[in-house]
Design a protein around this motif. Structure first.
Motif, PDB file in Angstrom:
ATOM      1  N   ALA A  34       0.834  -1.205   0.000  1.00  0.00           N
ATOM      2  CA  ALA A  34       0.000   0.000   0.000  1.00  0.00           C
ATOM      3  C   ALA A  34       0.867   1.253   0.000  1.00  0.00           C
ATOM      4  O   ALA A  34       0.568   2.228  -0.702  1.00  0.00           O
ATOM      5  CB  ALA A  34      -0.934  -0.004   1.212  1.00  0.00           C
ATOM      6  N   GLY A  35       1.960   1.237   0.757  1.00  0.00           N
ATOM      7  CA  GLY A  35       2.867   2.379   0.770  1.00  0.00           C
ATOM      8  C   GLY A  35       3.541   2.580  -0.568  1.00  0.00           C
ATOM      9  O   GLY A  35       3.675   3.714  -1.059  1.00  0.00           O
ATOM     10  N   ALA A  36       3.958   1.491  -1.204  1.00  0.00           N
ATOM     11  CA  ALA A  36       4.572   1.593  -2.527  1.00  0.00           C
ATOM     12  C   ALA A  36       3.565   2.115  -3.548  1.00  0.00           C
ATOM     13  O   ALA A  36       3.895   2.969  -4.378  1.00  0.00           O
ATOM     14  CB  ALA A  36       5.119   0.239  -2.954  1.00  0.00           C
ATOM     15  N   SER A  37       2.338   1.653  -3.462  1.00  0.00           N
ATOM     16  CA  SER A  37       1.300   2.112  -4.387  1.00  0.00           C
ATOM     17  C   SER A  37       1.007   3.591  -4.190  1.00  0.00           C
ATOM     18  O   SER A  37       0.876   4.340  -5.163  1.00  0.00           O
ATOM     19  CB  SER A  37       0.012   1.315  -4.189  1.00  0.00           C
ATOM     20  OG  SER A  37       0.233  -0.043  -4.426  1.00  0.00           O
ATOM     21  N   ALA A  38       0.909   4.010  -2.953  1.00  0.00           N
ATOM     22  CA  ALA A  38       0.637   5.423  -2.671  1.00  0.00           C
ATOM     23  C   ALA A  38       1.784   6.298  -3.160  1.00  0.00           C
ATOM     24  O   ALA A  38       1.560   7.396  -3.687  1.00  0.00           O
ATOM     25  CB  ALA A  38       0.412   5.626  -1.180  1.00  0.00           C
ATOM     26  N   GLY A  39       3.006   5.851  -2.998  1.00  0.00           N
ATOM     27  CA  GLY A  39       4.151   6.622  -3.454  1.00  0.00           C
ATOM     28  C   GLY A  39       4.248   6.698  -4.955  1.00  0.00           C
ATOM     29  O   GLY A  39       4.502   7.763  -5.531  1.00  0.00           O
ATOM     30  N   ILE A  40       4.032   5.584  -5.630  1.00  0.00           N
ATOM     31  CA  ILE A  40       4.099   5.557  -7.088  1.00  0.00           C
ATOM     32  C   ILE A  40       2.974   6.384  -7.695  1.00  0.00           C
ATOM     33  O   ILE A  40       3.179   7.098  -8.681  1.00  0.00           O
ATOM     34  CB  ILE A  40       4.068   4.102  -7.601  1.00  0.00           C
ATOM     35  CG1 ILE A  40       5.373   3.395  -7.218  1.00  0.00           C
ATOM     36  CG2 ILE A  40       3.848   4.045  -9.109  1.00  0.00           C
ATOM     37  CD1 ILE A  40       5.359   1.905  -7.457  1.00  0.00           C
ATOM     38  N   LEU A  41       1.780   6.302  -7.115  1.00  0.00           N
ATOM     39  CA  LEU A  41       0.654   7.081  -7.617  1.00  0.00           C
ATOM     40  C   LEU A  41       0.774   8.566  -7.294  1.00  0.00           C
ATOM     41  O   LEU A  41       0.024   9.375  -7.837  1.00  0.00           O
ATOM     42  CB  LEU A  41      -0.664   6.541  -7.052  1.00  0.00           C
ATOM     43  CG  LEU A  41      -1.066   5.148  -7.523  1.00  0.00           C
ATOM     44  CD1 LEU A  41      -2.286   4.671  -6.767  1.00  0.00           C
ATOM     45  CD2 LEU A  41      -1.332   5.161  -9.023  1.00  0.00           C
ATOM     46  N   GLY A  42       1.680   8.924  -6.403  1.00  0.00           N
ATOM     47  CA  GLY A  42       1.868  10.317  -6.048  1.00  0.00           C
ATOM     48  C   GLY A  42       0.800  10.859  -5.113  1.00  0.00           C
ATOM     49  O   GLY A  42       0.521  12.071  -5.112  1.00  0.00           O
ATOM     50  N   LEU A  43       0.207   9.984  -4.327  1.00  0.00           N
ATOM     51  CA  LEU A  43      -0.828  10.430  -3.395  1.00  0.00           C
ATOM     52  C   LEU A  43      -0.212  11.257  -2.279  1.00  0.00           C
ATOM     53  O   LEU A  43       0.895  10.972  -1.817  1.00  0.00           O
ATOM     54  CB  LEU A  43      -1.564   9.221  -2.816  1.00  0.00           C
ATOM     55  CG  LEU A  43      -2.268   8.319  -3.824  1.00  0.00           C
ATOM     56  CD1 LEU A  43      -2.926   7.164  -3.104  1.00  0.00           C
ATOM     57  CD2 LEU A  43      -3.281   9.092  -4.628  1.00  0.00           C
ATOM     58  N   GLU A  44      -0.931  12.275  -1.866  1.00  0.00           N
ATOM     59  CA  GLU A  44      -0.463  13.142  -0.796  1.00  0.00           C
ATOM     60  C   GLU A  44      -1.561  13.295   0.246  1.00  0.00           C
ATOM     61  O   GLU A  44      -2.743  13.129  -0.047  1.00  0.00           O
ATOM     62  CB  GLU A  44      -0.076  14.515  -1.344  1.00  0.00           C
ATOM     63  CG  GLU A  44       1.096  14.459  -2.308  1.00  0.00           C
ATOM     64  CD  GLU A  44       1.429  15.815  -2.893  1.00  0.00           C
ATOM     65  OE1 GLU A  44       0.653  16.765  -2.673  1.00  0.00           O
ATOM     66  OE2 GLU A  44       2.466  15.924  -3.555  1.00  0.00           O
ATOM     67  N   ASN A  45      -1.151  13.632   1.444  1.00  0.00           N
ATOM     68  CA  ASN A  45      -2.041  13.939   2.562  1.00  0.00           C
ATOM     69  C   ASN A  45      -3.023  12.821   2.850  1.00  0.00           C
ATOM     70  O   ASN A  45      -2.635  11.664   2.979  1.00  0.00           O
ATOM     71  CB  ASN A  45      -2.761  15.260   2.319  1.00  0.00           C
ATOM     72  CG  ASN A  45      -1.794  16.409   2.242  1.00  0.00           C
ATOM     73  OD1 ASN A  45      -0.763  16.398   2.877  1.00  0.00           O
ATOM     74  ND2 ASN A  45      -2.133  17.398   1.438  1.00  0.00           N
TER      75      ASN A  45
END
Length: 109
Positions: A34-45
């Motif tokens: 989930a952390g890798a996905s959030a980072g790759i997708l560029g999710l913030e906050n």
């Protein structure tokens, strides 16, 4: 006579309790992905934390239906609350992997 807490502890099958280590590993790997996905997708906050919450709930649902067969209290001493608890280690792992992949992928944005 045994106290009520001792009787409740006797109802839990020891082999199932020993298998909880693998469930902890599954939740840890889920937090990493989930952390890798959030980072790759560029999710913030809050969007990144929403992904973590969704991932935790989905993982708990899969564990409940596949491994525990809907009887969580038989497999975990805390029951459903223990299954839904993401754990402090998993939350920190999520944030660490999230920031790592966000920094790697979006370094020049």
């Amino acid at each position: 006579m045994a106290s009520p807490s001792e009787r409740a502890a006797q109802l839990i099958y020891p082999a199932n309790v020993l298998a909880n280590a693998s469930l902890t590993n599954i939740k840890f790997i889920s937090a990493c992905f989930a952390g890798a996905s959030a980072g790759i997708l560029g999710l913030e906050n809050w969007r990144g934390f929403a992904l973590f919450l969704t991932s935790t709930l989905f993982t708990s649902l899969c564990i409940n239906t596949i491994n525990c067969r809907g009887q969580v209290s038989k497999y975990m001493q805390g029951g459903l609350t223990e299954l839904l608890n993401p754990g402090q280690d998993n939350a920190f792992t999520f944030v660490l992997v999230w920031t790592l992949f966000y920094g790697i992928v979006h370094v020049y944005d």
